[in-house]
Every structure is written in C-alpha cells, then in structure tokens.
Design a protein around this motif. Structure first.
Motif, PDB file in Angstrom:
ATOM      1  N   UNK A 188       0.817  -1.216   0.000  1.00 32.57           N
ATOM      2  CA  UNK A 188       0.000   0.000   0.000  1.00 32.57           C
ATOM      3  C   UNK A 188       0.851   1.266   0.000  1.00 32.57           C
ATOM      4  N   UNK A 189       2.046   1.202   0.594  1.00 34.61           N
ATOM      5  CA  UNK A 189       2.893   2.396   0.644  1.00 34.61           C
ATOM      6  C   UNK A 189       3.836   2.505  -0.544  1.00 34.61           C
ATOM      7  N   UNK A 190       3.659   1.638  -1.545  1.00 31.06           N
ATOM      8  CA  UNK A 190       4.417   1.747  -2.780  1.00 31.06           C
ATOM      9  C   UNK A 190       5.837   1.221  -2.683  1.00 31.06           C
ATOM     10  N   UNK A 191       6.548   1.297  -3.806  1.00 33.42           N
ATOM     11  CA  UNK A 191       7.942   0.869  -3.902  1.00 33.42           C
ATOM     12  C   UNK A 191       8.712   1.958  -4.640  1.00 33.42           C
ATOM     13  N   UNK A 192       9.756   2.449  -4.032  1.00 30.63           N
ATOM     14  CA  UNK A 192      10.553   3.513  -4.650  1.00 30.63           C
ATOM     15  C   UNK A 192      11.086   3.061  -6.008  1.00 30.63           C
ATOM     16  N   UNK A 193      10.838   3.878  -7.030  1.00 28.64           N
ATOM     17  CA  UNK A 193      11.344   3.580  -8.353  1.00 28.64           C
ATOM     18  C   UNK A 193      10.546   2.559  -9.124  1.00 28.64           C
ATOM     19  N   UNK A 194       9.452   2.069  -8.532  1.00 30.69           N
ATOM     20  CA  UNK A 194       8.642   1.051  -9.214  1.00 30.69           C
ATOM     21  C   UNK A 194       7.165   1.338  -8.927  1.00 30.69           C
ATOM     22  N   UNK A 195       6.561   2.255  -9.665  1.00 36.84           N
ATOM     23  CA  UNK A 195       5.167   2.640  -9.413  1.00 36.84           C
ATOM     24  C   UNK A 195       4.199   1.466  -9.601  1.00 36.84           C
ATOM     25  N   UNK A 196       3.057   1.587  -8.944  1.00 39.21           N
ATOM     26  CA  UNK A 196       2.048   0.528  -9.034  1.00 39.21           C
ATOM     27  C   UNK A 196       1.592   0.303 -10.476  1.00 39.21           C
ATOM     28  N   UNK A 197       1.400   1.355 -11.238  1.00 43.84           N
ATOM     29  CA  UNK A 197       0.953   1.194 -12.625  1.00 43.84           C
ATOM     30  C   UNK A 197       1.966   0.406 -13.447  1.00 43.84           C
ATOM     31  N   UNK A 198       3.246   0.632 -13.198  1.00 43.46           N
ATOM     32  CA  UNK A 198       4.283  -0.131 -13.898  1.00 43.46           C
ATOM     33  C   UNK A 198       4.233  -1.595 -13.473  1.00 43.46           C
ATOM     34  N   UNK A 199       4.053  -1.824 -12.171  1.00 45.23           N
ATOM     35  CA  UNK A 199       3.897  -3.197 -11.682  1.00 45.23           C
ATOM     36  C   UNK A 199       2.725  -3.889 -12.353  1.00 45.23           C
ATOM     37  N   UNK A 200       1.573  -3.211 -12.445  1.00 38.30           N
ATOM     38  CA  UNK A 200       0.395  -3.834 -13.047  1.00 38.30           C
ATOM     39  C   UNK A 200       0.632  -4.135 -14.527  1.00 38.30           C
ATOM     40  N   UNK A 201       1.314  -3.253 -15.230  1.00 39.82           N
ATOM     41  CA  UNK A 201       1.644  -3.534 -16.630  1.00 39.82           C
ATOM     42  C   UNK A 201       2.505  -4.790 -16.735  1.00 39.82           C
ATOM     43  N   UNK A 202       3.488  -4.908 -15.857  1.00 36.43           N
ATOM     44  CA  UNK A 202       4.347  -6.091 -15.857  1.00 36.43           C
ATOM     45  C   UNK A 202       3.548  -7.346 -15.503  1.00 36.43           C
ATOM     46  N   UNK A 203       2.682  -7.229 -14.501  1.00 38.55           N
ATOM     47  CA  UNK A 203       1.868  -8.360 -14.071  1.00 38.55           C
ATOM     48  C   UNK A 203       0.962  -8.843 -15.197  1.00 38.55           C
ATOM     49  N   UNK A 204       0.297  -7.926 -15.868  1.00 33.72           N
ATOM     50  CA  UNK A 204      -0.615  -8.307 -16.940  1.00 33.72           C
ATOM     51  C   UNK A 204       0.138  -8.939 -18.111  1.00 33.72           C
ATOM     52  N   UNK A 205       1.327  -8.443 -18.397  1.00 35.66           N
ATOM     53  CA  UNK A 205       2.133  -9.043 -19.465  1.00 35.66           C
ATOM     54  C   UNK A 205       2.527 -10.476 -19.097  1.00 35.66           C
ATOM     55  N   UNK A 206       2.870 -10.699 -17.830  1.00 37.71           N
ATOM     56  CA  UNK A 206       3.233 -12.048 -17.386  1.00 37.71           C
ATOM     57  C   UNK A 206       2.022 -12.983 -17.435  1.00 37.71           C
ATOM     58  N   UNK A 207       0.866 -12.494 -16.989  1.00 35.96           N
ATOM     59  CA  UNK A 207      -0.351 -13.312 -17.012  1.00 35.96           C
ATOM     60  C   UNK A 207      -0.745 -13.664 -18.441  1.00 35.96           C
ATOM     61  N   UNK A 208      -0.690 -12.680 -19.331  1.00 35.60           N
ATOM     62  CA  UNK A 208      -1.015 -12.952 -20.732  1.00 35.60           C
ATOM     63  C   UNK A 208      -0.072 -13.999 -21.315  1.00 35.60           C
ATOM     64  N   UNK A 209       1.212 -13.874 -21.046  1.00 33.48           N
ATOM     65  CA  UNK A 209       2.188 -14.822 -21.576  1.00 33.48           C
ATOM     66  C   UNK A 209       1.916 -16.228 -21.049  1.00 33.48           C
ATOM     67  N   UNK A 210       1.528 -16.333 -19.780  1.00 34.86           N
ATOM     68  CA  UNK A 210       1.235 -17.636 -19.191  1.00 34.86           C
ATOM     69  C   UNK A 210       0.016 -18.275 -19.852  1.00 34.86           C
ATOM     70  N   UNK A 211      -1.064 -17.512 -19.967  1.00 38.60           N
ATOM     71  CA  UNK A 211      -2.289 -18.046 -20.573  1.00 38.60           C
ATOM     72  C   UNK A 211      -2.034 -18.442 -22.021  1.00 38.60           C
ATOM     73  N   UNK A 212      -1.338 -17.583 -22.749  1.00 36.26           N
ATOM     74  CA  UNK A 212      -1.079 -17.863 -24.163  1.00 36.26           C
ATOM     75  C   UNK A 212      -0.217 -19.106 -24.321  1.00 36.26           C
ATOM     76  N   UNK A 213       0.777 -19.272 -23.460  1.00 36.18           N
ATOM     77  CA  UNK A 213       1.634 -20.453 -23.539  1.00 36.18           C
ATOM     78  C   UNK A 213       0.847 -21.726 -23.249  1.00 36.18           C
ATOM     79  N   UNK A 214      -0.112 -21.649 -22.338  1.00 37.48           N
ATOM     80  CA  UNK A 214      -0.954 -22.819 -22.047  1.00 37.48           C
ATOM     81  C   UNK A 214      -1.861 -23.148 -23.232  1.00 37.48           C
ATOM     82  N   UNK A 215      -2.467 -22.134 -23.828  1.00 35.99           N
ATOM     83  CA  UNK A 215      -3.308 -22.355 -25.004  1.00 35.99           C
ATOM     84  C   UNK A 215      -2.483 -22.946 -26.140  1.00 35.99           C
ATOM     85  N   UNK A 216      -1.312 -22.350 -26.394  1.00 29.96           N
ATOM     86  CA  UNK A 216      -0.445 -22.849 -27.466  1.00 29.96           C
ATOM     87  C   UNK A 216       0.091 -24.240 -27.146  1.00 29.96           C
ATOM     88  N   UNK A 217       0.178 -24.560 -25.848  1.00 33.13           N
ATOM     89  CA  UNK A 217       0.679 -25.867 -25.432  1.00 33.13           C
ATOM     90  C   UNK A 217      -0.364 -26.960 -25.441  1.00 33.13           C
TER      91      UNK A 217
END
Length: 354
Positions: free
Chosen positions: A140-169
């Motif tokens: 809740x108090x954030x991370x210096x140099x790593x904003x929440x919006x950047x974290x969410x972008x990274x998280x969504x990219x990882x989730x998409x890659x996981x789902x896509x790899x399962x579908x392709x697999x």
C-alpha cells in the motif's frame, strides 16, 4: 458424457510427497529428489483420474506450493509480511509482499501442463492464478522507483504470456482461479475492490480472440483451505452480476456447499451471458463425507431447471487442497468425490435424455 464435467484443479498430495517436502525444507533432500517425488505424484494423479473415466484431466497441482503463489518460485524481490487472508476457523494465510521490481513470474502454468501431457493423450486443463490475486503483492505504501501502474503492466504481461503459452501448449482449457472475488466483497461490501479486480482481469482477457476466450474459464469460490472458508457468508447475488462481466467463455461456481442453491441458480440464470457456459459445483471438498451419486444427480437436475442443458456443466466446488500442506481431506476421499461427480453427472444426463 453429454453434460461436460471437469475437475477444478488441486488434489491432496500423497503421504510420500508431504514427507519429501518436509525433507526438502530441512535440507535433507535436494531439488532433484523432490522433483522426482512430485513427478510420481503427478503421474499417479493423472492415471487415477483416467481410470475413473474423467473426460478432462488435471495434474492435481502436485508440484505447486499453492494454487496462488506458484509463479513466485524463484522470484527474489519478496518479503513474507504481505496481505493476510483470515479464514472462518481462525487460521490465516499470508501472501508475500513485493519489495522490488520488475515483477516477473519464476514459474508459469505451462511448465506443469507440459509435464502432465507427457503422461496422457486425454484433454488436460491448465490452472492458473488470476492477475487480480497477484496484484495484492504490491504494498500500500508503494515501492521507490517502481510505481504501481508499472507493476500492473508487468503483471498483466506475465499473465497474458502464461495463458497464451498454455493455449499454445494444447490445454483443453485455461482456468483462472479468482477466489479473491468473493473475499473482495467481504472486505469492501460496496463492490469497489471487486470492480477493480474484474477490470484488471479483463485487461488480460481482452487481449485474446473470441475463439481463445472460449477456452478460458474463471473459477470463483469462498475459499477452501484446511476445511474452512474465508467468505462463505458473502451473498452470491452481489458477486455474480460483476463476475459475469469477465470476458471468459466459462465459469466454475461453488454451489454444493451453498446454503440456498435454488436462489443462487436463479441469479445465475438471470445474469449469465448468452455466450458462456456455467459449471456448477456438485461436490463439497470441505465435507469429508462422500456424496452419493444420486445426490450429485439431484444437484445437477436442480441446476438444469434454471440453466439450459447446452450451457451447463459440473465440477467440484473448489480444489481439494489449494496449498501443498493442506491435509484436511484425504487423497482417497477426494478421488471418491470425483468418482461420485462423474457418476452423478451421467445419471442426470440420462434422466434429462441427453
């Protein structure tokens, strides 16, 4: 089987695997030795499901530390004091807290899928954590140099890659575990947190085509750990209209343990999107008593009075052991309940003339 039926995911681990995990934690066996025991448990799980006649298989999460935290294996930017999830019986599960970015998955669900598909020619479901659950890692108090919006972008990219790899697999279906949905309403009855979770998950789901989303499902439940729940008291009527806003092809709903299933089924019928299928839970993983096949049949027939048969499926209410250390239900009981689901679903299909 004319009414589709699928397991949710986790199955209690055998005693040998529980012992091996303790030995590994104490440094008495190495990673390779633990992996060998896990591989044996995966093979046994798939073999037993196949012998029961399950049309869709899962690996039972035998190699996962939990259905929520498996992507964190190998990721080092974490502290142990994150969000706490209290259960009705008083025990608490605590998520890690993110301490540094960028966030990356250490393990993806497609790795478990590849291993499982080596053991069978039958369809195999891949189970994955919803990004909304992992969004709770960010403090809740954030991370210096790593904003929440950047974290969410990274998280969504990882989730998409996981789902896509399962579908392709070759996954029969990719099922996202959205157990935090009902919990969100308990913590915030206004629905604001749940709406944020739904929007976040849709940001991933909307990256897939309509055909791909037909192979993606979402599972929601009130928690199932050590024989207890975290949000069974939350009214489904407040959850389902928001849940069905998710751009998924199927929904897996806890129902066997629901106090008033007829009322909930009526809500499902009135809010389910016309292009979606709903799998209703017909066995309760928190109850050690094995449901007779006839009781399962009656639960299916009750659901069929509200949901057209061509949009209806059956499942277990939840996984039988989301966390690797959960021994509340025996492995034998879990397989007996799965057998009851299979036989009861077939009895209902025959009665419905399907």
């Amino acid at each position: 089987m004319s009414i589709p039926t699928e397991p949710i995911g986790s199955v209690p681990r055998p005693a040998a695997l529980h012992h091996a995990r303790i030995q590994h934690a104490n440094g008495r066996i190495n990673d390779e030795e633990l992996a060998e025991v896990q591989a044996q448990a995966v093979a046994d799980t798939l073999d037993r499901l196949e012998k029961l006649g399950s049309p869709v298989l899962v690996d039972g999460d035998q190699a996962k530390p939990s259905a929520v935290t498996y992507p964190l294996d190998g990721f080092t930017g974490l502290a142990p004091d994150g969000v706490a999830v209290p259960y009705a019986d008083g025990h608490v599960r605590t998520l890690p807290r993110l301490t540094a970015g960028p966030f990356r998955y250490g393990v993806r669900a497609d790795a478990y899928l590849r291993t499982a598909r080596q053991h069978t020619e039958l369809p195999v479901k891949a189970t994955a954590v919803a990004p909304s659950a992992l969004s709770l890692l960010y403090p809740a108090d954030g991370i210096d140099g790593y904003p929440r919006d950047t974290f969410l972008d990274d998280l969504l990219a990882e989730s998409e890659a996981e789902i896509r790899a399962c579908l392709d697999g070759g996954a029969h279906r990719v099922q996202l575990d959205f157990g935090e949905a009902r919990l969100a309403l308990r913590l915030d009855p206004s629905g604001g947190v749940l709406d944020e979770f739904v929007a976040l998950n849709n940001r991933v789901l909307e990256r897939f085509t309509e055909e791909e989303r037909a192979r993606i499902g979402v599972h929601t439940h009130p928690g199932a750990d050590q024989g207890s729940t975290h949000s069974l008291d939350v009214d489904y009527a407040a959850l389902l209209p928001r849940l069905f806003q998710l751009a998924a092809g199927s929904f897996f709903l806890q129902m066997a343990s629901e106090p008033d299933p007829e009322r909930v089924l009526a809500v499902v019928a009135g809010t389910l999107r016309p292009d979606s299928r709903v799998f209703v839970g017909v066995t309760d993983p928190l109850d050690s008593a094995v449901e007779p096949a006839e009781r399962v049949r009656d639960r299916v027939l009750a659901a069929a009075r509200h949901i057209p048969a061509d949009r209806l499926g059956t499942c277990d209410d939840a996984g039988f052991a989301m966390y690797a250390d959960d021994t509340a239900l025996s492995r034998e009981t879990a397989f007996a309940k799965i057998d009851a689901r299979l036989r009861g679903t077939e009895l209902a299909a025959r009665e419905l003339g399907l």
